[in-house]
Scaffold this motif. Structure first.
Motif, PDB file in Angstrom:
ATOM      1  N   SER B  32       0.864  -1.177   0.000  1.00 33.48           N
ATOM      2  CA  SER B  32       0.000   0.000   0.000  1.00 33.48           C
ATOM      3  C   SER B  32       0.902   1.229   0.000  1.00 33.48           C
ATOM      4  CB  SER B  32      -0.901   0.018   1.232  1.00 33.48           C
ATOM      5  OG  SER B  32      -1.837  -1.033   1.173  1.00 33.48           O
ATOM      6  N   LEU B  33       0.445   2.282  -0.663  1.00 33.18           N
ATOM      7  CA  LEU B  33       1.262   3.497  -0.834  1.00 33.18           C
ATOM      8  C   LEU B  33       0.550   4.707  -0.258  1.00 33.18           C
ATOM      9  CD1 LEU B  33       2.354   2.852  -4.539  1.00 33.18           C
ATOM     10  CD2 LEU B  33       3.684   2.391  -2.469  1.00 33.18           C
ATOM     11  N   PHE B  34       1.328   5.634   0.277  1.00 34.21           N
ATOM     12  CA  PHE B  34       0.767   6.788   0.969  1.00 34.21           C
ATOM     13  C   PHE B  34       1.558   8.049   0.616  1.00 34.21           C
ATOM     14  CE2 PHE B  34      -1.626   4.109   3.865  1.00 34.21           C
ATOM     15  CZ  PHE B  34      -0.839   2.969   3.966  1.00 34.21           C
ATOM     16  N   TRP B  35       0.871   9.177   0.693  1.00 30.34           N
ATOM     17  CA  TRP B  35       1.521  10.475   0.753  1.00 30.34           C
ATOM     18  C   TRP B  35       1.089  11.142   2.053  1.00 30.34           C
ATOM     19  CZ3 TRP B  35       5.406  12.658  -1.729  1.00 30.34           C
ATOM     20  CH2 TRP B  35       5.760  12.176  -2.997  1.00 30.34           C
ATOM     21  N   TYR B  36       2.106  11.640   2.783  1.00 31.62           N
ATOM     22  CA  TYR B  36       1.880  12.412   3.996  1.00 31.62           C
ATOM     23  C   TYR B  36       2.374  13.832   3.764  1.00 31.62           C
ATOM     24  CZ  TYR B  36       0.864   8.269   6.810  1.00 31.62           C
ATOM     25  OH  TYR B  36       0.278   7.140   7.343  1.00 31.62           O
ATOM     26  N   VAL B  37       1.771  14.781   4.502  1.00 30.32           N
ATOM     27  CA  VAL B  37       2.194  16.175   4.419  1.00 30.32           C
ATOM     28  C   VAL B  37       2.516  16.670   5.828  1.00 30.32           C
ATOM     29  CG1 VAL B  37      -0.205  17.018   4.477  1.00 30.32           C
ATOM     30  CG2 VAL B  37       1.610  18.501   3.614  1.00 30.32           C
ATOM     31  N   LYS B  52      -3.912  -0.658  -4.232  1.00 28.48           N
ATOM     32  CA  LYS B  52      -3.626  -1.639  -5.274  1.00 28.48           C
ATOM     33  C   LYS B  52      -3.332  -0.935  -6.586  1.00 28.48           C
ATOM     34  CE  LYS B  52      -8.466  -2.580  -6.430  1.00 28.48           C
ATOM     35  NZ  LYS B  52      -9.079  -1.539  -5.601  1.00 28.48           N
ATOM     36  N   ALA B  53      -2.772  -1.717  -7.509  1.00 28.46           N
ATOM     37  CA  ALA B  53      -2.355  -1.169  -8.801  1.00 28.46           C
ATOM     38  C   ALA B  53      -3.507  -0.458  -9.495  1.00 28.46           C
ATOM     39  CB  ALA B  53      -1.806  -2.289  -9.674  1.00 28.46           C
ATOM     40  N   ASP B  54      -3.183   0.695 -10.084  1.00 26.77           N
ATOM     41  CA  ASP B  54      -4.092   1.550 -10.849  1.00 26.77           C
ATOM     42  C   ASP B  54      -5.068   2.337  -9.973  1.00 26.77           C
ATOM     43  OD1 ASP B  54      -4.209  -1.008 -13.345  1.00 26.77           O
ATOM     44  OD2 ASP B  54      -2.899   0.735 -13.250  1.00 26.77           O
ATOM     45  N   ASP B  55      -5.021   2.130  -8.670  1.00 27.32           N
ATOM     46  CA  ASP B  55      -5.827   2.969  -7.769  1.00 27.32           C
ATOM     47  C   ASP B  55      -5.330   4.405  -7.863  1.00 27.32           C
ATOM     48  OD1 ASP B  55      -6.687   1.196  -4.687  1.00 27.32           O
ATOM     49  OD2 ASP B  55      -7.600   1.236  -6.681  1.00 27.32           O
ATOM     50  N   LYS B  56      -6.250   5.343  -7.768  1.00 25.77           N
ATOM     51  CA  LYS B  56      -5.880   6.749  -7.676  1.00 25.77           C
ATOM     52  C   LYS B  56      -6.347   7.273  -6.331  1.00 25.77           C
ATOM     53  CE  LYS B  56      -6.263   9.739 -11.120  1.00 25.77           C
ATOM     54  NZ  LYS B  56      -6.847  10.704 -12.112  1.00 25.77           N
ATOM     55  N   GLY B  57      -5.404   7.780  -5.543  1.00 28.50           N
ATOM     56  CA  GLY B  57      -5.758   8.459  -4.306  1.00 28.50           C
ATOM     57  C   GLY B  57      -5.898   9.939  -4.580  1.00 28.50           C
ATOM     58  N   SER B  58      -6.849  10.591  -3.884  1.00 27.18           N
ATOM     59  CA  SER B  58      -7.008  12.023  -4.092  1.00 27.18           C
ATOM     60  C   SER B  58      -7.530  12.678  -2.827  1.00 27.18           C
ATOM     61  CB  SER B  58      -7.952  12.314  -5.256  1.00 27.18           C
ATOM     62  OG  SER B  58      -9.228  11.780  -4.987  1.00 27.18           O
ATOM     63  N   ASN B  59      -7.124  13.934  -2.632  1.00 25.13           N
ATOM     64  CA  ASN B  59      -7.552  14.699  -1.460  1.00 25.13           C
ATOM     65  C   ASN B  59      -7.070  16.135  -1.627  1.00 25.13           C
ATOM     66  OD1 ASN B  59      -8.567  15.310   1.092  1.00 25.13           O
ATOM     67  ND2 ASN B  59      -6.729  14.642   2.150  1.00 25.13           N
ATOM     68  N   LYS B  60      -7.923  17.092  -1.333  1.00 25.44           N
ATOM     69  CA  LYS B  60      -7.570  18.523  -1.332  1.00 25.44           C
ATOM     70  C   LYS B  60      -6.952  18.959  -2.656  1.00 25.44           C
ATOM     71  CE  LYS B  60      -6.584  18.565   3.629  1.00 25.44           C
ATOM     72  NZ  LYS B  60      -5.611  18.897   4.681  1.00 25.44           N
ATOM     73  N   GLY B  61      -7.349  18.358  -3.765  1.00 21.53           N
ATOM     74  CA  GLY B  61      -6.814  18.727  -5.066  1.00 21.53           C
ATOM     75  C   GLY B  61      -5.554  17.983  -5.446  1.00 21.53           C
ATOM     76  N   THR B  71       6.599   1.143 -10.890  1.00 21.52           N
ATOM     77  CA  THR B  71       6.768   1.218  -9.418  1.00 21.52           C
ATOM     78  C   THR B  71       6.838   2.667  -8.954  1.00 21.52           C
ATOM     79  OG1 THR B  71       9.182   0.947  -9.507  1.00 21.52           O
ATOM     80  CG2 THR B  71       7.848  -1.045  -9.266  1.00 21.52           C
ATOM     81  N   SER B  72       5.805   3.419  -9.302  1.00 23.80           N
ATOM     82  CA  SER B  72       5.800   4.842  -8.984  1.00 23.80           C
ATOM     83  C   SER B  72       4.486   5.259  -8.359  1.00 23.80           C
ATOM     84  CB  SER B  72       6.072   5.673 -10.245  1.00 23.80           C
ATOM     85  OG  SER B  72       5.017   5.502 -11.175  1.00 23.80           O
ATOM     86  N   PHE B  73       4.535   6.397  -7.665  1.00 16.92           N
ATOM     87  CA  PHE B  73       3.339   6.948  -7.017  1.00 16.92           C
ATOM     88  C   PHE B  73       3.546   8.458  -6.939  1.00 16.92           C
ATOM     89  CE2 PHE B  73      -0.562   6.453  -4.967  1.00 16.92           C
ATOM     90  CZ  PHE B  73      -0.601   6.958  -3.677  1.00 16.92           C
ATOM     91  N   HIS B  74       3.594   9.101  -8.074  1.00 18.04           N
ATOM     92  CA  HIS B  74       3.914  10.521  -8.163  1.00 18.04           C
ATOM     93  C   HIS B  74       2.749  11.375  -7.672  1.00 18.04           C
ATOM     94  CE1 HIS B  74       7.282   9.022 -10.251  1.00 18.04           C
ATOM     95  NE2 HIS B  74       6.737   8.951 -11.460  1.00 18.04           N
ATOM     96  N   LEU B  75       3.060  12.405  -6.919  1.00 16.18           N
ATOM     97  CA  LEU B  75       2.044  13.322  -6.390  1.00 16.18           C
ATOM     98  C   LEU B  75       1.876  14.493  -7.349  1.00 16.18           C
ATOM     99  CD1 LEU B  75       0.241  13.978  -3.885  1.00 16.18           C
ATOM    100  CD2 LEU B  75       2.147  15.379  -3.068  1.00 16.18           C
TER     101      LEU B  75
END
Lengths: 111, 111
Positions: B32-37, B52-61, B71-75
């Motif tokens: 599982s992949l995350f972005w924290y601020v 999971k693969a091809d999932d798109k996470g989104s929040n606050k734009g 193997t990437s998860f670019h913000l």
């Protein structure tokens, strides 16, 4: 919302003093963590706990100990503070889906 | 082993510019992949996640897509604001569900 509360935002201690950093979470999470954060070094895991009275060493446990007597509370102890332990300390608890929830941080200065 | 690599900062942008912060990972299986601020003087907050693969996470734009093939998860964010100035951390948790692995963080400055 999950709330993780760290007892002190700012502390100043002297070399050799015993330091307690307290952390409380209100979401009944089993897993709790202590990190330290230093410029250029990112987040480094000190200790973590999977359950009450259980603890495991993280990547940099030397000079630290922990206590988990109750599920909601995870304490970090510096038995004899040294200047190289001046840092920002972050406590977190983990939801069963994997994500961590962090407290506001405790900035410790050891003189 | 598991690791996360982020682009070095600081990233300096003008208000309303497009933002990309690169993150690549190494892991066994499908973490599982995350972005924290982290805003100045505060702890880390979960920004978004993908499990999971091809999932798109989104929040606050902000958005990030779990790309297994690279193997990437670019913000990304289409139009940054001054209030987005912060440090952004990419992280993963492996299937074994042990420790979160953090990148070193990327500082974003918006003026």
């Amino acid at each position: 919302d999950v709330k993780v509360t760290q007892s002190s935002r700012y502390l100043v201690k002297r070399t050799g003093e015993k330091v307690f950093l307290e952390c409380v979470q209100d979401m009944d999470h089993e897993n709790m963590f202590w990190y330290r954060q230093d410029p250029g070094l990112g987040l480094r895991l000190i200790y973590f706990s999977y359950d009450v009275k259980m603890k495991e060493k993280g990547d940099i446990p030397e000079g630290y100990s922990v206590s988990r007597e109750k599920k909601e509370r995870f304490s970090l102890i510096l038995e004899s503070a040294s200047t190289n332990q001046t840092s920002m300390y972050l406590c977190a608890s983990r939801k069963n889906t994997g994500e961590l929830f962090f407290g506001e941080g405790s900035r410790l200065t050891v003189l | 082993g598991n690791s996360v690599t982020q682009m070095e900062g600081p990233v300096t942008l003008s208000e309303e510019a497009f933002l990309t912060i690169n993150c690549t990972y190494t892991a066994t299986g499908y973490p599982s992949l995350f972005w924290y601020v982290q805003y100045p003087g505060e702890g880390l907050q979960l920004l978004l996640k993908a499990t999971k693969a091809d999932d798109k996470g989104s929040n606050k734009g902000f958005e990030a897509t779990y790309r297994k093939e690279t193997t990437s998860f670019h913000l990304e964010k289409g139009s940054v604001q001054v209030s987005d100035s912060a440090v952004y951390f990419c992280a993963l948790i492996p299937l074994s569900f042990q420790k979160l692995v953090f990148g070193t963080g990327t500082r974003l400055l918006v003026s």
